[in-house]
Enzyme design. Structure first.
Site, mmCIF file in Angstrom:
data_model
loop_
_atom_site.group_PDB
_atom_site.id
_atom_site.type_symbol
_atom_site.label_atom_id
_atom_site.label_comp_id
_atom_site.label_asym_id
_atom_site.label_seq_id
_atom_site.Cartn_x
_atom_site.Cartn_y
_atom_site.Cartn_z
ATOM 1 N N CYS A 1 0.827 -1.209 0.000
ATOM 2 C CA CYS A 1 0.000 0.000 0.000
ATOM 3 C C CYS A 1 0.858 1.255 0.000
ATOM 4 O O CYS A 1 0.505 2.273 -0.602
ATOM 5 C CB CYS A 1 -0.935 -0.006 1.193
ATOM 6 S SG CYS A 1 -0.102 -0.015 2.800
ATOM 7 N N HIS B 1 -1.652 1.467 7.399
ATOM 8 C CA HIS B 1 -2.107 1.357 6.010
ATOM 9 C C HIS B 1 -2.053 2.728 5.345
ATOM 10 O O HIS B 1 -2.628 3.697 5.849
ATOM 11 C CB HIS B 1 -3.537 0.812 5.970
ATOM 12 C CG HIS B 1 -4.059 0.568 4.593
ATOM 13 N ND1 HIS B 1 -3.404 -0.217 3.666
ATOM 14 C CD2 HIS B 1 -5.192 1.014 3.966
ATOM 15 C CE1 HIS B 1 -4.106 -0.256 2.542
ATOM 16 N NE2 HIS B 1 -5.185 0.493 2.697
ATOM 17 N N ASN C 1 -8.267 3.827 -1.990
ATOM 18 C CA ASN C 1 -7.601 2.637 -1.478
ATOM 19 C C ASN C 1 -6.940 1.860 -2.619
ATOM 20 O O ASN C 1 -7.057 2.240 -3.786
ATOM 21 C CB ASN C 1 -8.611 1.754 -0.732
ATOM 22 C CG ASN C 1 -7.965 0.936 0.371
ATOM 23 O OD1 ASN C 1 -6.744 0.801 0.441
ATOM 24 N ND2 ASN C 1 -8.777 0.367 1.240
#
Length: 376
Positions: free
Chosen positions: A153, A291, A331
């Site tokens: 990520c 994240h 995302n």
């Protein structure tokens, strides 16, 4: 002619019915009169997200996890203070520990590199527009990517940041190579996680990034395959900076210069479907960030119920609800997750630690502004 429904619609109806009876820890064998509904919901989940298991034992194990996650989604629904909806997602057959291992990263951030910081504390606070959504600028935001089982990520957020800045600053619609960041990373851990600054350091060391077309994503780190001079560079950065840990300043910068990266606690995201997440520090610790995502806008939404809340006094007039302010985040879990790959967090309460590491690359001189303004 027979009527048919998409598996996702049937799944939503079945899960809604099951959720009415779920209030505590749940396993398949605990459901009493509801095993058929649970099994049917799980079957539809497998169809929708293309899941298969190697043995009957594994199938039963994943069914138990699925049942537990339905109960967890119900608890999240009851605890959340925003408008978020939780339920079945592509990750509903994973335990919280498995999900964390695949998509989270808990490395202590003690190694934050020396970098420039936005210093504006003595300046008066400027006004912030009511809303800003960089997705509304044609082709400003690159398509949603899927990191799959590679915990990268950090690299995808950095790549998205660089791509967007090049698009809105120079009208140069490039998709940069995430794989180059993985293969050539000198600070990150490739598919085992990292921080966004790890990616930016690699970009500076490599004097830019190749295109995604020339150096495509493989979903794994390839040892001894770093070839920074093999392909033409299509984007590069001047430097990178950490913004102030202040949501008002972050909104100002976002509206003026473009999307930035943030690193958050992803705990509520496993079972998130849509809406604005407003978690408390107890349910989503702002210090445990794991994240990285791209922050692309902000706005406000009215109470979903659309009703006026009564005050404590029965004699007083009902008051209209306050709008719920939110952040819009991109995302890297594919477009099947969340709001077509995006999600929203409450704005103004440091939800899930969004202010901990607000970081962005710079691709132009500090006194220059993008040629495009952020649309409301």
């Amino acid at each position: 002619m027979a009527l048919t429904a998409h598996p996702s619609c049937l799944l939503a109806l079945l899960v809604a019915g099951l959720a009415q009876g779920i209030r505590g820890p749940l396993r398949a064998q605990d459901l009493g009169p509801q095993p058929l509904e649970l099994k049917e919901a799980f079957k539809l989940f497998q169809i929708q997200f293309n899941r298969s298991y190697l043995s009957p034992e594994e199938h039963a194990h994943r069914l138990d996890i699925f049942a537990h996650n339905l109960a967890q989604a119900q608890r999240l629904q009851e605890e959340d203070l925003g408008t978020a909806e939780f339920g079945v997602t592509p990750f509903s057959d994973l335990t919280e520990e498995e999900f964390g291992q695949l998509y989270g990263y808990r490395r202590a951030a003690g190694g934050v590199p020396s970098m420039g910081r936005e210093i504006r504390s003595e300046e008066p606070e400027e006004s912030v527009p009511f809303s800003c959504d960089w997705r509304k600028v044609a082709s400003a935001i690159s398509p949603i990517k899927d990191q799959k089982n590679c915990n990268c990520c950090w690299a995808m957020a950095a790549a998205g940041n660089i791509e967007t800045l090049w698009r809105i600053s120079f009208w140069d619609f490039v998709d940069v190579s995430v794989q180059e960041l993985l293969d050539c990373g000198r600070c990150g851990d490739g598919c085992h996680g990292g921080f966004v600054w790890d990616a930016f350091i690699t970009v500076l060391n490599n004097s830019g990034l190749a295109s995604e077309k020339d150096y495509p994503f493989q979903g794994k780190v390839r040892a001894h395959r770093c070839h920074p001079k093999k392909y033409q560079k299509v984007a590069w950065i001047q430097d990178f900076i950490m913004l102030q840990n202040n949501e008002h300043r972050i909104a100002q910068y976002l509206a003026t210069y473009g999307p930035i990266t943030v690193t958050i606690n992803m705990k509520p995201l496993q079972l998130y479907r849509k809406g604005v997440i407003k978690a408390t520090p107890t349910t989503c610790d702002p210090q445990l960030v794991d994240h990285s995502v791209l922050l692309v806008g902000f706005g406000s939404v009215k109470s979903e119920e659309g009703i006026w809340a009564e005050t404590v006094s029965s004699q007083s007039q009902p008051q209209p609800p306050h709008p719920t302010p939110y952040w819009i985040l991109k995302n890297s879990w594919g477009a099947q997750w969340g709001e077509k790959g995006y999600f929203r967090l409450h704005r103004g309460s440091n939800t899930c630690g969004i202010t901990k590491f607000p970081l962005t690359a710079r691709v132009q001189k500090p006194d220059m502004k993008p040629r495009v303004s952020c649309p409301p």
